[in-house]
Design an enzyme around this catalytic site. Structure first.
Site, mmCIF file in Angstrom:
data_model
loop_
_atom_site.group_PDB
_atom_site.id
_atom_site.type_symbol
_atom_site.label_atom_id
_atom_site.label_comp_id
_atom_site.label_asym_id
_atom_site.label_seq_id
_atom_site.Cartn_x
_atom_site.Cartn_y
_atom_site.Cartn_z
ATOM 1 N N ARG A 171 77.197 -23.146 -8.316
ATOM 2 C CA ARG A 171 77.878 -23.074 -7.010
ATOM 3 C C ARG A 171 79.166 -23.904 -6.986
ATOM 4 N NH1 ARG A 171 74.090 -20.008 -4.548
ATOM 5 N NH2 ARG A 171 71.936 -20.679 -4.802
ATOM 6 N N ASP A 216 72.645 -24.878 0.420
ATOM 7 C CA ASP A 216 73.349 -24.447 -0.793
ATOM 8 C C ASP A 216 74.789 -24.031 -0.513
ATOM 9 O OD1 ASP A 216 71.145 -24.936 -2.351
ATOM 10 O OD2 ASP A 216 70.367 -22.895 -2.190
ATOM 11 N N LYS A 260 67.773 -15.175 -4.572
ATOM 12 C CA LYS A 260 67.172 -15.951 -5.670
ATOM 13 C C LYS A 260 65.821 -16.518 -5.258
ATOM 14 C CE LYS A 260 69.564 -19.614 -7.239
ATOM 15 N NZ LYS A 260 68.811 -20.886 -7.110
ATOM 16 N N LYS A 280 71.009 -31.808 -6.273
ATOM 17 C CA LYS A 280 71.003 -30.381 -6.626
ATOM 18 C C LYS A 280 71.364 -30.229 -8.116
ATOM 19 C CE LYS A 280 69.790 -28.958 -2.594
ATOM 20 N NZ LYS A 280 68.453 -28.385 -2.436
HETATM 21 C C1 S3P Z 1 65.198 -23.331 -2.695
HETATM 22 C C2 S3P Z 1 65.217 -24.465 -1.924
HETATM 23 C C3 S3P Z 1 66.364 -25.368 -1.836
HETATM 24 C C4 S3P Z 1 67.635 -24.753 -2.411
HETATM 25 C C5 S3P Z 1 67.396 -24.007 -3.684
HETATM 26 C C6 S3P Z 1 66.366 -22.902 -3.468
HETATM 27 C C7 S3P Z 1 63.978 -22.510 -2.698
HETATM 28 O O1 S3P Z 1 66.077 -26.530 -2.586
HETATM 29 O O2 S3P Z 1 68.629 -25.728 -2.610
HETATM 30 O O3 S3P Z 1 68.584 -23.421 -4.171
HETATM 31 O O4 S3P Z 1 64.033 -21.347 -3.160
HETATM 32 O O5 S3P Z 1 62.933 -23.000 -2.233
HETATM 33 P P1 S3P Z 1 65.265 -27.760 -1.917
HETATM 34 O O6 S3P Z 1 63.924 -27.283 -1.589
HETATM 35 O O7 S3P Z 1 65.224 -28.816 -2.985
HETATM 36 O O8 S3P Z 1 66.092 -28.154 -0.735
#
Ligand code: S3P
Length: 449
Positions: free
Chosen positions: A402, A326, A28, A353
């Site tokens: 999730r 995550d 993703k 989250k």
């Molecule tokens: C992500 C960073 C993470 C993660 C999210 C995807 C990204 O969030 O939890 O699912 O693609 O940069 P945070 O940057 O808020 O920790």
């Protein structure tokens, strides 16, 4: 897409052995970045293995609204004709990022140093999440943000007329904040510097380099120092998206807790900034072999062979949290099926989250008969051993993919079925979850008739 009108209640029950090959979708994080950087390069970027989940499709729509041509050419195959750094057009309508924090925060960064105005919105979950962590550093570039109280969506960003480069130490460990600053730095003259105390996922750095930006990363006593030289001409790329280790976590953890299981999960990214769950599972006694380690699309990948294992509780070092942020919901499910106690400290980011994931997991696990301790920054799960979780509850998914998937995995190993009130959010990140899991033999069903 802003929210799901119709909830999809789902349920799982104790499973026979899981077997087969689990081909999980594309990553993703990398998928969002491929579309955004493709839109900021001049010429055609081709992407294969793109995650076609709602979050990423919302980012594709957004890139069209900013003037890029984004076309699906086949399954997971996309073409992006970008407009160049500083070439974004002003969108004619509100940008709806649906459920995606990554989408909205990265796109805000990407447009904040171009003199255009854009208004962002999202679903009920995204509208509760803090945007100040991104708009604060974007203000240093000269952008202005007007949102709801507490820095919530909907929010309008007025891009800087004459952006200046910034030096910014991220106050929270967040790849989204780091990436928003780096993307904004693309259209600022001179050097933009981001300092992060703990390393977070580094896909933006890797991909910026791949698109031809000048970016240096240095490990210093104050943390990782990332220096980006602004106003590069980004060159279009061919991006092969590896499979998502965060999605792979669900079939992997299911196989570990369902007796007699053996599955293969091929081509999973083993990027060290993402693989904390796998390190933790091995420490718990998981039988996972990492076969055929290789490089794909600029990321280390391996095929994971996973067998049911008798697991024991562990203490997860807080400095590992960022590399598995995550994965704590599904780890807490595995911990419930392990002997002994699993301690997860330094996890307060879970509270902001898609839902408050500490609270969501704690309440659902308790309803399933598992003893939990928690504080603002900690989750402790008292494991009941293989086959020991009573189950028999309906857990709230709080619009969080999730959380929904984690409880459906728990039901496969619990003594009684486990239900979730709404599995619809699963489509944001893992649209083929249900078919993939039932294909391995997992009894997961929709319960709305
Ligand atoms: C992500 C960073 C993470 C993660 C999210 C995807 C990204 O969030 O939890 O699912 O693609 O940069 P945070 O940057 O808020 O920790």
């Amino acid at each position: 897409m802003s929210g799901h009108d119709t909830p999809i209640p789902m349920s799982s029950r104790r499973s026979g052995p899981l077997s087969g090959v689990a081909e999980v979708p594309g990553d993703k994080s990398i998928s969002h970045r491929a579309l955004i950087l493709g839109a900021m390069a001049v010429g055609e970027t081709r992407v294969s293995g793109l995650l076609e989940g709602e979050d990423v499709l919302d980012t594709a729509k957004a890139m069209r609204a900013f003037g890029a041509e984004v076309t699906r050419t086949g399954a997971g195959a996309w073409s992006v004709h970008g407009v160049g750094v500083g070439g974004f057009a002003e969108p004619a309508a509100v940008i709806d990022c649906g459920n995606s924090g990554t989408g909205v925060r990265l796109i805000m960064g990407a447009m904040a140093t171009t003199p255009i105005t854009a208004t962002f919105t999202g679903d009920a979950s995204l509208s509760k999440r803090p945007m100040g962590r991104v708009t604060d550093p974007l203000a240093l570039f000269g952008a202005r943000a007007y949102g709801r109280a507490g820095g919530r969506l909907p929010m309008t960003i007025v891009g800087a007329e004459s952006p200046v480069p910034v030096r910014y130490a991220t106050p929270v460990p967040s790849a989204q904040v780091k990436s928003a600053v780096l993307l904004a730095g693309l259209n600022a003259p001179g050097r933009t510097v981001v300092i992060e105390r703990e390393a977070t996922r580094d896909h933006s750095e890797r991909m910026l380099r791949g698109f031809g930006a000048e970016i240096a990363v240095e490990d210093a006593p104050e943390g990782r120092i990332i220096t980006l030289t602004g106003q590069p001409e980004l060159r279009p790329q061919t991006v092969a998206v590896p499979r998502d280790p965060s999605s792979a976590a669900f079939p992997v953890c299911a196989a570990l807790i369902v007796e007699g299981s053996e599955i293969l999960v091929p081509g999973v990214s083993q990027n060290p900034t993402r693989n904390g769950l796998y390190t933790t599972l091995v420490e718990m006694g998981a039988d996972i072999t990492f076969e055929d380690p290789r490089e794909e699309g600029g990321e280390p990948v391996a095929d994971l062979r996973v067998r049911f294992s008798a697991l024991k509780g562990v203490e997860v070092p807080p400095e590992r949290a960022a590399s598995m942020i995550d994965e704590f919901p599904v780890l807490s499910v595995v911990a419930a099926c392990a002997e002994g106690t699993t301690v997860m400290r330094g996890v307060k980011e879970l509270r902001v989250k898609e839902s408050d994931r500490i609270d969501a997991m704690a309440r659902g696990l308790e309803a399933c008969g598992v003893r939990i301790e928690e504080d603002e920054d900690t989750l402790i799960v008292h494991g009941l051993g293989a086959g020991g979780v009573p189950g028999g509850a309906t857990c709230a998914s709080h619009l969080d993919h999730r959380i929904a998937m984690s409880f459906l995995v728990l039901g496969l190993a619990a003594r009684n079925p486990v239900s979730v009130d709404d599995g619809a959010p699963i489509a944001t990140s893992f649209p083929v979850f249900e078919g993939l899991m039932t294909g391995l033999g997992a009894p997961i069903v929709r319960t709305n008739g």
